[in-house]
Write a protein that holds these residues in place. Structure first.
Motif, PDB file in Angstrom:
ATOM      1  N   LEU A 175       0.827  -1.201   0.000  1.00 11.43           N
ATOM      2  CA  LEU A 175       0.000   0.000   0.000  1.00 11.43           C
ATOM      3  C   LEU A 175       0.863   1.252   0.000  1.00 11.43           C
ATOM      4  O   LEU A 175       1.780   1.377   0.806  1.00 11.43           O
ATOM      5  CB  LEU A 175      -0.896   0.000   1.231  1.00 11.43           C
ATOM      6  CG  LEU A 175      -2.032  -1.019   1.216  1.00 11.43           C
ATOM      7  CD1 LEU A 175      -2.473  -1.311   2.637  1.00 11.43           C
ATOM      8  CD2 LEU A 175      -3.194  -0.502   0.391  1.00 11.43           C
ATOM      9  N   GLY A 176       0.547   2.174  -0.915  1.00  7.72           N
ATOM     10  CA  GLY A 176       1.245   3.460  -0.921  1.00  7.72           C
ATOM     11  C   GLY A 176       0.679   4.368   0.153  1.00  7.72           C
ATOM     12  O   GLY A 176      -0.338   4.057   0.783  1.00  7.72           O
ATOM     13  N   ARG A 177       1.300   5.530   0.328  1.00  8.96           N
ATOM     14  CA  ARG A 177       0.873   6.452   1.387  1.00  8.96           C
ATOM     15  C   ARG A 177      -0.565   6.934   1.155  1.00  8.96           C
ATOM     16  O   ARG A 177      -1.369   7.007   2.070  1.00  8.96           O
ATOM     17  CB  ARG A 177       1.829   7.648   1.429  1.00  8.96           C
ATOM     18  CG  ARG A 177       1.674   8.493   2.683  1.00  8.96           C
ATOM     19  CD  ARG A 177       2.686   9.603   2.711  1.00  8.96           C
ATOM     20  NE  ARG A 177       4.047   9.112   2.503  1.00  8.96           N
ATOM     21  CZ  ARG A 177       5.082   9.900   2.165  1.00  8.96           C
ATOM     22  NH1 ARG A 177       4.892  11.184   1.974  1.00  8.96           N
ATOM     23  NH2 ARG A 177       6.288   9.393   2.006  1.00  8.96           N
ATOM     24  N   ARG A 178      -0.881   7.230  -0.108  1.00 16.97           N
ATOM     25  CA  ARG A 178      -2.220   7.717  -0.432  1.00 16.97           C
ATOM     26  C   ARG A 178      -3.266   6.624  -0.152  1.00 16.97           C
ATOM     27  O   ARG A 178      -4.345   6.889   0.375  1.00 16.97           O
ATOM     28  CB  ARG A 178      -2.271   8.127  -1.903  1.00 16.97           C
ATOM     29  CG  ARG A 178      -3.405   9.061  -2.231  1.00 16.97           C
ATOM     30  CD  ARG A 178      -3.361   9.503  -3.689  1.00 16.97           C
ATOM     31  NE  ARG A 178      -4.714   9.416  -4.268  1.00 16.97           N
ATOM     32  CZ  ARG A 178      -5.183   8.374  -4.928  1.00 16.97           C
ATOM     33  NH1 ARG A 178      -4.420   7.305  -5.108  1.00 16.97           N
ATOM     34  NH2 ARG A 178      -6.409   8.373  -5.409  1.00 16.97           N
ATOM     35  N   GLU A 179      -2.920   5.388  -0.522  1.00 15.40           N
ATOM     36  CA  GLU A 179      -3.846   4.268  -0.294  1.00 15.40           C
ATOM     37  C   GLU A 179      -4.056   4.029   1.200  1.00 15.40           C
ATOM     38  O   GLU A 179      -5.171   3.773   1.648  1.00 15.40           O
ATOM     39  CB  GLU A 179      -3.311   2.999  -0.966  1.00 15.40           C
ATOM     40  CG  GLU A 179      -3.426   3.055  -2.475  1.00 15.40           C
ATOM     41  CD  GLU A 179      -2.559   2.021  -3.188  1.00 15.40           C
ATOM     42  OE1 GLU A 179      -3.003   1.498  -4.202  1.00 15.40           O
ATOM     43  OE2 GLU A 179      -1.442   1.738  -2.715  1.00 15.40           O
ATOM     44  N   LEU A 180      -2.970   4.124   1.953  1.00 14.83           N
ATOM     45  CA  LEU A 180      -3.081   3.923   3.400  1.00 14.83           C
ATOM     46  C   LEU A 180      -3.990   4.969   4.027  1.00 14.83           C
ATOM     47  O   LEU A 180      -4.793   4.664   4.910  1.00 14.83           O
ATOM     48  CB  LEU A 180      -1.698   3.969   4.058  1.00 14.83           C
ATOM     49  CG  LEU A 180      -0.940   2.641   4.053  1.00 14.83           C
ATOM     50  CD1 LEU A 180       0.498   2.842   4.525  1.00 14.83           C
ATOM     51  CD2 LEU A 180      -1.632   1.605   4.947  1.00 14.83           C
ATOM     52  N   ALA A 181      -3.867   6.215   3.552  1.00 15.44           N
ATOM     53  CA  ALA A 181      -4.711   7.295   4.084  1.00 15.44           C
ATOM     54  C   ALA A 181      -6.183   7.003   3.761  1.00 15.44           C
ATOM     55  O   ALA A 181      -7.074   7.188   4.591  1.00 15.44           O
ATOM     56  CB  ALA A 181      -4.281   8.634   3.481  1.00 15.44           C
ATOM     57  N   HIS A 184      -7.451   4.226   5.950  1.00 17.02           N
ATOM     58  CA  HIS A 184      -7.656   4.700   7.317  1.00 17.02           C
ATOM     59  C   HIS A 184      -8.980   5.451   7.427  1.00 17.02           C
ATOM     60  O   HIS A 184      -9.777   5.217   8.336  1.00 17.02           O
ATOM     61  CB  HIS A 184      -6.492   5.599   7.731  1.00 17.02           C
ATOM     62  CG  HIS A 184      -6.540   5.982   9.183  1.00 17.02           C
ATOM     63  ND1 HIS A 184      -6.252   5.089  10.197  1.00 17.02           N
ATOM     64  CD2 HIS A 184      -6.904   7.144   9.791  1.00 17.02           C
ATOM     65  CE1 HIS A 184      -6.418   5.694  11.368  1.00 17.02           C
ATOM     66  NE2 HIS A 184      -6.811   6.934  11.146  1.00 17.02           N
TER      67      HIS A 184
END
Length: 212
Positions: A175-181, A184
């Motif tokens: 998961l990339g940072r954008r996907e993780l956000a 969440h």
């Protein structure tokens, strides 16, 4: 024989295997367990092989009627565990209608005709598509956050089916940072509910494949 997994001569795609195992457990599934074990043993990486083996071990050890009941309780009765990739983020809202059309267009442009009248984001169907063409894998990557939401929901529900999502996710990028956000935010909010009284998000024929 043309059992659950007909292509015994070549390695079975882990996506195909996950697709078969994520569908409602029929008697054909239980009679095909040896075949499924062999298919699982041929998958890589190791994490995926172990996840499939764990799930298949549970299938063997559990009464088929109990598996069927568990399946319904998990996927049909829990909103967070629906097997429809866009449901977690969009619920039954209009935005979901647009997302479903993107799935349909992806199938159509690859000349893929889904076998039954499921909605186009039905995970076993998307996995079948991914087993056939890189376009399908691209669709899974595009919905990596949605897969993660389902994976987490299944782990939270403490169901053996979570292992199948683990196996699928080991085949995809992290998961990339954008996907993780995104994960969440959606995890905090849960699937949205549409206000009552709105028009359906798309004509039914769009969703079942009758549109020409």
């Amino acid at each position: 024989g043309g059992g659950v997994m007909s292509r015994t001569d070549t390695a079975v795609s882990p996506f195909k295997l996950a697709s078969v195992l994520l569908q409602y457990p029929t008697s054909a599934l239980f009679s095909g367990l040896d075949e499924l074990d062999r298919a699982a043993a041929g998958t890589s990486p190791k994490a995926s092989r172990e996840a499939f083996a764990g799930f298949l071990g549970w299938l063997r050890a559990t009464d088929p009627s109990a598996v069927a009941e568990h399946y319904v309780a998990t996927f049909d009765l829990r909103r967070r565990c629906a097997l429809y990739l866009t449901y977690y983020r969009y619920g039954d809202t209009r935005k979901r209608g647009m997302s479903l059309l993107a799935f349909k267009n992806s199938y159509r442009s690859a000349g893929y005709v889904p076998a039954d009248q499921e909605l186009p984001d039905y995970l076993p169907m998307v996995l079948d598509f991914a087993a056939l063409t890189p376009r399908g894998t691209a669709l899974l990557h595009a919905h990596r956050a949605d897969l993660e939401l389902l994976r987490r929901a299944l782990h939270q529900a403490q169901t053996p089916y979570a292992g199948l999502l683990d196996a699928v996710c080991t085949q995809l990028h992290g998961l990339g940072r954008r996907e993780l956000a995104l994960v969440h935010k959606a995890w905090e909010e849960g699937p949205p509910r549409e206000d009552v009284g709105l028009e359906p998000f798309a004509p039914p024929e769009y969703l079942t494949g009758g549109a020409r």
